[in-house]
Design an enzyme around this catalytic site. Structure first.
Site, PDB file in Angstrom:
ATOM      1  N   CYS A 144       0.833  -1.213   0.000  1.00 46.79           N
ATOM      2  CA  CYS A 144       0.000   0.000   0.000  1.00 46.79           C
ATOM      3  C   CYS A 144       0.864   1.258   0.000  1.00 46.79           C
ATOM      4  O   CYS A 144       1.387   1.657   1.046  1.00 46.79           O
ATOM      5  CB  CYS A 144      -0.926  -0.012   1.216  1.00 46.79           C
ATOM      6  SG  CYS A 144      -1.967   1.447   1.319  1.00 46.79           S
ATOM      7  N   CYS A 147      -0.455   4.149   2.099  1.00 46.54           N
ATOM      8  CA  CYS A 147      -0.259   3.973   3.550  1.00 46.54           C
ATOM      9  C   CYS A 147       1.198   4.221   3.927  1.00 46.54           C
ATOM     10  O   CYS A 147       1.489   4.872   4.928  1.00 46.54           O
ATOM     11  CB  CYS A 147      -0.593   2.546   4.009  1.00 46.54           C
ATOM     12  SG  CYS A 147      -2.048   1.811   3.310  1.00 46.54           S
ATOM     13  N   ASP A 148       2.120   3.655   3.167  1.00 48.33           N
ATOM     14  CA  ASP A 148       3.510   3.575   3.622  1.00 48.33           C
ATOM     15  C   ASP A 148       4.506   4.406   2.817  1.00 48.33           C
ATOM     16  O   ASP A 148       5.665   4.535   3.229  1.00 48.33           O
ATOM     17  CB  ASP A 148       3.965   2.100   3.607  1.00 48.33           C
ATOM     18  CG  ASP A 148       3.139   1.244   4.560  1.00 48.33           C
ATOM     19  OD1 ASP A 148       2.702   1.784   5.591  1.00 48.33           O
ATOM     20  OD2 ASP A 148       2.916   0.063   4.272  1.00 48.33           O
TER      21      ASP A 148
END
Ligand code: NDP
Length: 323
Positions: A144, A147-148
């Site tokens: 992701c 997200c990261d």
């Protein structure tokens, strides 16, 4: 009385942001929701480290801690959260009918009856299955970018995959990272022409065709990758700190095949601007019905919608019975 002879007002299957948000709303609406958490209580967010993009956490939060917060909020209003996996369903096609969901806690299976069912079983990112990839999930391997990606600012990363997700993640990462290398296993990308155009127009993004990930290098964290050209079998190493796997998601809908309408890739189909499935009293929220946005906040939004849809459905059934 036990669930086996009393139909619940609201049964929630799955415990990601969609499920917990549905639980908060359903509990506050006196629907006494019961949630079965599934195999991975807390869902996909518990596999990421920090969550920086969920509104309300100005300093970010840990994915697992955030899911614990959501759980505590849901239980504060009386949600009954139980560990268990739904294994099969027998859904009534009648308006006001009682749905049967079979759940297992690993030891025994029981039948749960419910007037409304909210399906929030999510989707699972597909991984390649390499031992080194699995070992380094959370240590530089991620599925992701939104997200990261932030944690790889100014660094070099690779993205594996050639679909729209990979193209989108690679262009997103290119804004943050020094260099992004995309590994595409064929001699062409599956991504839409528009996305390919965007990829090709991004200066610090290089696409390596006919190329696959052979191994992720590093002990505790990613230090590099070994890649292989599948035409020449030539192998070489790249120094990168992040490995983003973007080879698709699999919605967790196997048990609904032949029962609920789904698209060709298994995502549940819900009505426009609603969480209704093709079966009355059965609603779907979160990634299980969304292959487009797949964010915790959008999942939470549809979880709220599902609880409101379920509440309205119950009220309309009660009105029907009284009339
Ligand atoms: P896709 O299934 O479309 O693409 C998966 C990609 O991963 C393909 O390039 C595939 O290669 C590659 N792949 C699969 N398995 C492996 C493997 N073992 N090793 C290496 N590469 C592999 O998935 P997406 O998640 O990209 O997209 C899913 C759906 O969501 C699509 O319909 C897409 O259009 C849509 N979507 C739309 C977006 C938008 O419109 N903004 C954004 C994101 C997704 P190969 O081609 O060789 O099979």
């Amino acid at each position: 009385m036990s669930d086996t002879n009393t139909a619940l007002d609201c049964l929630i299957i799955g415990s990601g942001p969609a499920g917990y948000t549905a639980a908060i709303y359903a509990a506050r609406a006196d629907m006494n929701p019961v949630m079965y958490t599934g195999m991975e209580p807390g869902g996909q967010l518990t596999t990421t480290t920090e969550v920086d993009n969920f509104p309300g956490y100005p300093n970010g939060t840990d994915g697992t801690a955030m899911m614990e917060d959501l759980k505590n909020q849901a239980t504060r209003f009386g949600t009954d959260v139980r560990f268990g996996i739904a294994t099969k369903v027998d859904l009534s096609k009648e308006i006001g009918g009682i749905h049967k969901v079979y759940v297992s806690d690993g030891a025994e299976e029981q039948e749960v009856l419910a007037k409304t069912v909210i399906i929030s079983t999510g989707a699972s990112a597909k991984y390649l299955g390499l031992e080194s990839e699995q070992r380094l999930i959370g240590g530089g391997v991620s599925a992701c970018a939104t997200c990261d990606g932030f944690f790889y600012k100014g660094q070099d990363v690779i993205v594996v995959g050639g679909g729209d997700t990979a193209a989108e993640e690679a262009t997103y990462l290119a804004k943050l990272c020094r260099k992004v290398t995309m590994l595409v296993r064929k001699d062409e990308m599956r991504a839409s022409k528009a996305m390919q155009h965007r990829v090709n127009g991004t200066k610090n993004l290089e696409v390596l065709y006919n190329t696959e990930l052979d191994e992720v290098l590093g002990g505790m964290v990613v230090e590099g990758v070994r890649i292989v050209n599948n035409q020449t079998q030539e192998k070489r190493e790249l120094e990168v700190t992040g490995v983003f796997i973007a080879i698709g998601h699999k919605p967790n809908t196997d048990m609904f095949k032949g029962v609920l309408d789904m698209d060709e890739t298994g995502y549940l189909i819900t009505g426009a601007k609603s969480t209704k499935t093709n079966i009355p009293g059965v609603f779907a929220a979160g990634d299980v019905q969304d292959k487009e946005y797949r964010q915790a906040i959008t999942a939470a939004g549809t979880g709220c919608m599902a609880a409101l849809d379920a509440e309205r459905y119950l009220a309309s059934v009660e009105d029907m019975i009284e009339a």
